[in-house]
Write an enzyme that holds these catalytic residues in place. Structure first.
Site, PDB file in Angstrom:
ATOM      1  N   GLY A  47       0.830  -1.197   0.000  1.00 31.14           N
ATOM      2  CA  GLY A  47       0.000   0.000   0.000  1.00 31.14           C
ATOM      3  C   GLY A  47       0.856   1.235   0.000  1.00 31.14           C
ATOM      4  N   ASP A  87      -6.665   5.161  15.844  1.00 35.88           N
ATOM      5  CA  ASP A  87      -5.735   4.237  16.505  1.00 35.88           C
ATOM      6  C   ASP A  87      -4.885   3.373  15.574  1.00 35.88           C
ATOM      7  OD1 ASP A  87      -6.722   4.981  19.047  1.00 35.88           O
ATOM      8  OD2 ASP A  87      -8.465   3.659  18.705  1.00 35.88           O
ATOM      9  N   GLU A 118      11.296  -6.555  -1.569  1.00 37.40           N
ATOM     10  CA  GLU A 118      10.830  -6.975  -0.249  1.00 37.40           C
ATOM     11  C   GLU A 118       9.453  -7.646  -0.287  1.00 37.40           C
ATOM     12  OE1 GLU A 118       9.624  -2.691  -0.855  1.00 37.40           O
ATOM     13  OE2 GLU A 118      11.189  -4.065  -1.540  1.00 37.40           O
ATOM     14  N   GLU A 120       6.683 -10.766  -1.199  1.00 40.33           N
ATOM     15  CA  GLU A 120       6.692 -12.226  -1.162  1.00 40.33           C
ATOM     16  C   GLU A 120       5.260 -12.770  -1.153  1.00 40.33           C
ATOM     17  OE1 GLU A 120       9.829 -13.713   1.479  1.00 40.33           O
ATOM     18  OE2 GLU A 120       8.409 -15.271   2.097  1.00 40.33           O
TER      19      GLU A 120
END
Lengths: 231, 231
Positions: A47, A87, A118, A120
């Site tokens: 994202g 939060d 990075e 996977e």
């Protein structure tokens, strides 16, 4: 309300993607390992922030993120839901607009090199990947899985995860694996014919257990066909 | 990406509500007349910026907007979709998280005084209200109408728009009006019994055309019951 009409009062806004495909391990989701805070080193759904100087709209932002992480440009993309609260991100009030992407197994195999370093593929186990994920991404992934599993019951969704060319036996086997139950072969073939989302690849047959089987592909890779009743 | 991790690069984020109820004119939506730019003087769906100092989450923001405009606190609320692009708001890249709210006709009548001065119920005509609306709100309203109309086919939705207490004839009449077709009385009553979302109001009968009819209410006003097939 003028105080809120101010950049300092705007929430953070990201698009996050639950990208699914079939790998040798079965239904899998693409995860990326975060390289910076917060949650540095943790796995997360791919994202990123909306780039207001670059992205024309939310879907363009999602496609940009998809391309950055997988090298793939135009698969099936569907908005799942939007989560936002004070939060979920330690940096502040944060909104995540979550998209589901379905990649053909061919795209996954061919674009392995284009994939972010990075990133996977992780096989789905139950309602997740058996790992704790950054932010509330474990909950977002669970929602995404619920959506795709419910759609398997009454849509062409499994066909979007297979390699581009497949036999009816292979398609049935993916339906069965995602549904977790066996299907009657002749009823399955009748339903596929009625739903009318497959086309034969002219002259292409594949040797099955006893006799050659016709090879099919999706008529339209960008949209799901919905059935009028459950499979 | 650090340049995007900056308030000046954040999109605007609003919650906007398509609030439906039944009025004497039929299915209606609550609109507000905008008092300031952009689109001053135009009608719009009620909405507002997320107040990050006040709203715990998106749904709280939607409930706050709902209360400000209608005086009502806890009806049925459902996230419809999120729209975001660089063109929909002249002030800049803007996201709208759209919610659908269903109000009972009693709430509408009782809270008329609490309603924001510039708010007004407008009957639905076709896919809108026969007015041009601010921003892309005509398109958002059309989407919301599509969602609620599709849910009428297989859910308890119409019961959430009626006055709190109603007869089965009144309920059937709302289904028929929203579906745009007549339903068979005994099949309708069988389906309502199976779906199990109504409870009789003890000892309360209402004089119908020839004999007294039992009065019912929803078992749960906060969630829809989904049927296992279309009505």
């Amino acid at each position: 309300m003028t105080t809120h009409d101010n950049d300092a009062f705007k929430p953070i806004a990201t698009v996050d993607l639950a990208i699914f495909s079939l790998t040798p391990a079965g239904l899998s989701v693409l995860l990326v390992r975060r390289t910076s805070a917060p949650f540095a080193g943790d796995w997360a759904l791919p994202g990123g922030w909306i780039h207001i100087d670059e992205d024309a709209d939310l879907e363009a932002a999602a496609r940009r993120v998809l391309k950055e992480k997988t090298g793939v440009e135009t698969p099936y993309l569907e908005q799942l839901q939007t989560t936002g609260n004070r939060d979920r991100d330690p940096r502040g009030w944060s909104i995540s607009i979550v998209y589901i992407a379905l990649l053909s197994a061919d795209d996954v195999a061919e674009r392995q090199d284009a994939m972010a370093e990075e990133a996977e593929w992780r096989p789905i186990e139950g309602e997740g990947v058996g790992l704790s994920l950054a932010f509330d991404h474990a909950a977002l992934l669970k929602e995404a899985l619920g959506r795709i599993r419910s759609k398997v019951e009454y849509s062409s969704l499994p066909g979007h995860l297979l390699p581009v060319r497949f036999t009816l036996s292979e398609l049935q086997s993916v339906y069965e694996s995602l549904l977790g139950r066996k299907l009657d072969k002749s009823a399955f073939r009748k339903r596929m014919a009625e739903a009318d989302f497959l086309e034969p690849v002219e002259g292409e047959m594949r040797r099955a257990s006893n006799r050659p089987a016709q090879v099919f592909r999706l008529k339209d890779t960008r949209s799901l066909v919905l059935f009028d009743r459950r499979i």
